[in-house]
Design an enzyme around this catalytic site. Structure first.
Site, PDB file in Angstrom:
ATOM      1  CG  HIS A  51      33.319  34.688  33.925  1.00  0.00           C
ATOM      2  ND1 HIS A  51      33.203  33.420  33.417  1.00  0.00           N
ATOM      3  CD2 HIS A  51      34.615  35.053  33.706  1.00  0.00           C
ATOM      4  CE1 HIS A  51      34.354  33.034  32.896  1.00  0.00           C
ATOM      5  NE2 HIS A  51      35.227  34.004  33.066  1.00  0.00           N
TER       6      HIS A  51
ATOM      7  CE  LYS B  27      41.743  30.738  28.379  1.00  0.00           C
ATOM      8  NZ  LYS B  27      40.635  31.132  29.245  1.00  0.00           N
TER       9      LYS B  27
ATOM     10  NE  ARG C 166      41.012  32.498  37.735  1.00  0.00           N
ATOM     11  CZ  ARG C 166      41.218  31.535  36.874  1.00  0.00           C
ATOM     12  NH1 ARG C 166      40.584  30.400  36.986  1.00  0.00           N
ATOM     13  NH2 ARG C 166      42.070  31.695  35.880  1.00  0.00           N
TER      14      ARG C 166
ATOM     15  CB  SER D 127      35.864  28.396  31.647  1.00  0.00           C
ATOM     16  OG  SER D 127      35.356  29.662  31.975  1.00  0.00           O
TER      17      SER D 127
END
Ligand code: COA
Length: 169
Positions: free
Chosen positions: A21, A45, A97, A135
């Site tokens: 990030h 999430k 990504r 993460s």
């Protein structure tokens, strides 16, 4: 409605913030003047850290990395497009990504444009140094007592250690 074209929002869950990030934040600031890190309360999430803990830790990190105060975290509830409109910002930045991110990101960008046609999304490719970081993997490593210094700033590492020291799983 008039918008500043020098400000963008970088939204996410940031549960927690990683060097991936930070890389996107740093590179965004080469093309815009100010970045609002929009920390979402609402996400599909399961979240580990409270909104306040996420915002406070991100701001601690940003104060150190960006002392000129051109990047600051703000928590938001509800829709991202409403947050963007409240902040009078019409540019959203997201990192990509790998091809696997693309479909989800494309869908988010489309839905946001459908909800607010004046808001655009700009994608930045993750750098080769950080594209493998995520993460959830960071949380897994923290839970198992691994070394985090390659993946997250010191402040985040401390937050993870405190959390998993208190709530071992
Ligand atoms: N390098 C490395 N990793 C990166 C990265 C980069 N450049 N960019 C993202 N990641 C990783 C993160 O670590 C995270 O990993 P995880 O899946 O293991 O948790 C993952 O990619 C994405 O997380 P994050 O960047 O925090 O964003 P998100 O996908 O959780 O955010 C929101 C989604 C918040 C933008 C979206 O849910 C939202 O807008 N919510 C608000 C409500 C709303 O408006 N909903 C309707 C949307 S159409």
């Amino acid at each position: 409605m008039s918008y500043s074209n020098k400000v963008a929002i970088y939204p996410g869950t940031f549960d927690p913030l990683t060097f991936g990030h930070l890389d996107i934040i740093e590179r965004s600031l080469k093309i815009i003047d100010k970045l609002i890190i929009g920390v979402a309360a609402e996400t599909p999430k399961q979240i580990q850290f409270s909104l306040k803990d996420r915002v406070d830790t991100i701001n601690l990190v940003l104060e150190k990395y960006f002392p000129q105060e051109n990047a600051r975290a703000v928590g938001f509830e509800g829709l991202l497009v409403d947050f963007a409109r409240n902040e009078r910002v019409n540019l959203i930045i997201r990192g990509l990504r790998a091809a696997s991110d693309f479909e989800y990101e494309f869908q988010l960008a489309w839905m946001n444009t459908k909800l607010a046609s004046e808001i655009e999304t700009l994608f930045l490719p993750a750098s080769e140094k950080t594209h493998f970081v995520s993460s959830s993997i960071v949380k897994q490593i923290a839970r198992l007592g691994g070394d985090l210094k390659e993946f997250v700033p010191k402040e985040v590492s401390q937050q993870l250690k405190d959390y998993y020291g208190q709530y071992p799983k």
